[in-house]
Scaffold this active site. Structure first.
Site, PDB file in Angstrom:
ATOM      1  N   SER A  99       0.837  -1.212   0.000  1.00 46.05           N
ATOM      2  CA  SER A  99       0.000   0.000   0.000  1.00 46.05           C
ATOM      3  C   SER A  99       0.864   1.251   0.000  1.00 46.05           C
ATOM      4  CB  SER A  99      -0.888   0.044   1.252  1.00 46.05           C
ATOM      5  OG  SER A  99      -1.852  -0.969   1.211  1.00 46.05           O
ATOM      6  N   ARG A 125      -0.758   8.559   5.479  1.00 48.93           N
ATOM      7  CA  ARG A 125      -1.808   7.837   6.224  1.00 48.93           C
ATOM      8  C   ARG A 125      -3.205   8.298   5.816  1.00 48.93           C
ATOM      9  NH1 ARG A 125      -0.428   3.159   9.146  1.00 48.93           N
ATOM     10  NH2 ARG A 125       1.822   3.344   9.282  1.00 48.93           N
ATOM     11  N   HIS A 137      -3.856   6.751   2.489  1.00 46.02           N
ATOM     12  CA  HIS A 137      -4.070   5.320   2.716  1.00 46.02           C
ATOM     13  C   HIS A 137      -5.494   5.034   3.180  1.00 46.02           C
ATOM     14  CE1 HIS A 137      -3.529   1.627   5.359  1.00 46.02           C
ATOM     15  NE2 HIS A 137      -3.165   1.196   4.173  1.00 46.02           N
TER      16      HIS A 137
END
Lengths: 211, 211
Positions: free
Chosen positions: A15, A38, A41
Site C-alpha cells: 500500500s 496515512r 491510505h
C-alpha cells in the site's frame, strides 16, 4: 480460492509503496509526509494531496501535544473509534461530547446543530489539545467562532468535515484563519472520519517514535 | 461570526437538493436512489455514482432482512459506530468480531489478516444477515471464499473496502460472484466506513418506513 495478498505486513508495504509511487511529496517534511500518506491510505485517493492544506508547524505541534499528555477532542464518535489507542504516547484521553445528555437542549437554544453545540462542552479541555473534525462543518465553524471570542486554543486542529453544505467553507475558514493555530485540512467537499482518524493515528505514531 | 447554515433540517435539505442537482439517478429504483444518495452524502463525491455497482434486489433484500430482525455483521468497529441505532427497525444486533480475543491467534494460524480471521466468527450469525464491509478487502474475500465452500449466506452484502491493495479486486469479485447474493458495492479503490455505515443507515430508514 481467490489470489490476493493475505499477510498484513506485505499489504501495508505494498500500500505504502503504491502511494509513494503515485504521489509527489516533494517539498514536504518527513513528518508531514507521514501524515499525508496515512490520510491517503485511509481513503484510497492519491489525488487528494492537491487539496491538502497545512501549516508547516502542525506535525511538530500535534506531536508535542500528545507527548505532553494532551487530550484529543473529536466532533464525532466514528473518529474516536478509528483512533488506535495503543499508539497514543501518554494514554491520552479521547473525548467526544456529541452524545452528552444536554447537547440536544443546547443545540435547540443556540439554534444550531448538535455537533456545534457539543463544542461548547470542549471549553475546559481545549487549551493545548488536539482538536479533530471528521464530520461536521458547523462544529469546526463553532470552534473558530468561540476562539475568536477568546476561548482557549488547541495546540493543533485536524480539519476533515465532509459534504455539500459548509464543509468546503469551514475548511477554507480554518486555512485562512488568523488565529495562528497549526492545522491540517482537506479543502473542498471531501473528508470524513476515516481521514480524520488516520491523521490522528499518524501523529500518534510520530509521537511514539524516539520516546 | 461566519455566515453559514446552522439549522440541521435546512442543512440536510440543501445537501440532498445539491446531490439531486448534480447526480443523474435515472433508471434507479426509489429505494436504490435513497441508498446511493446517502452514500454520496457521506463522502461528498457525486462522481462515485459511476462506480456504484449493485444488484437490483439489494434494497428489497436488505430491508426485508432488517424488518425480520436480522443482525448486521461489520468488518470493523468504525462502521458499527456509524450505524444510527434508533433507525434499526427491530433493534437489530450490530456485530463486529474483529476484536474478539482469539482473532489474532486465528489470523496467525490462517496466515491472513485479523479482519479475515474475524469472519470465521460470523458463521453462526451469517444466515440471512446483512453483511457490511467498510475497511478490509481480505475480510470480503474471506467471506466469498467460505460461502463458496458452503457457509451460510447473508441476505445482502454491502461492500465498501477501501485502499490500494485488494480493495478494487475484492469488490470486483463480489460484483462478479455467482453466489447470487444481492449486493451493493463501490468499484475501485474508494470506499470506507462512512460510506458503509451510510448504506446501512439508508436501508434501516427504508425498513422503518411504512412499518
Amino acid at each position: 480460492m481467490y489470489d490476493y495478498l493475505r499477510a498484513p505486513q506485505a499489504i501495508y508495504e505494498k500500500s505504502f509503496a503504491t502511494i509513494r509511487q503515485e504521489v509527489d511529496f516533494s517539498g514536504m517534511s518527513d513528518p508531514m509526509r507521514s501524515i499525508a500518506t496515512r490520510i491517503i491510505h485511509a481513503c484510497g485517493m492519491p489525488e487528494i494531496l492537491n487539496e491538502l492544506s497545512f501549516d508547516d508547524k502542525v506535525a511538530e505541534a500535534a506531536v508535542a501535544a500528545l507527548r505532553g499528555g494532551a487530550p484529543i477532542l473529536s466532533d464525532c464518535e466514528m473518529v474516536t473509534h478509528g483512533i488506535i489507542k495503543r499508539f497514543l504516547p501518554k494514554n491520552n484521553s479521547v473525548i467526544c461530547t456529541l452524545n452528552q445528555p444536554d447537547v440536544p437542549t443546547r443545540a435547540a437554544e443556540m439554534h444550531t446543530t448538535r455537533s456545534a453545540a457539543a463544542i461548547e462542552l470542549w471549553r475546559e479541555h481545549l487549551e493545548g489539545s488536539v482538536a479533530v473534525f471528521g464530520n461536521a462543518p458547523t462544529a469546526l465553524f463553532h470552534l473558530l467562532e468561540i476562539m475568536e471570542k477568546g476561548a482557549p486554543k488547541p495546540a493543533a486542529i485536524l480539519g476533515f468535515p465532509v459534504g455539500f453544505v459548509g464543509a468546503a467553507e469551514s475548511k477554507t475558514a480554518l486555512a485562512e484563519s488568523t488565529l495562528n493555530i497549526p492545522f491540517v485540512t482537506l479543502l473542498g467537499r471531501k473528508g470524513g472520519s476515516a481521514m480524520a482518524a488516520a491523521a490522528v493515528n499518524a501523529i500518534a505514531r510520530l509521537a511514539g517514535e524516539g520516546t
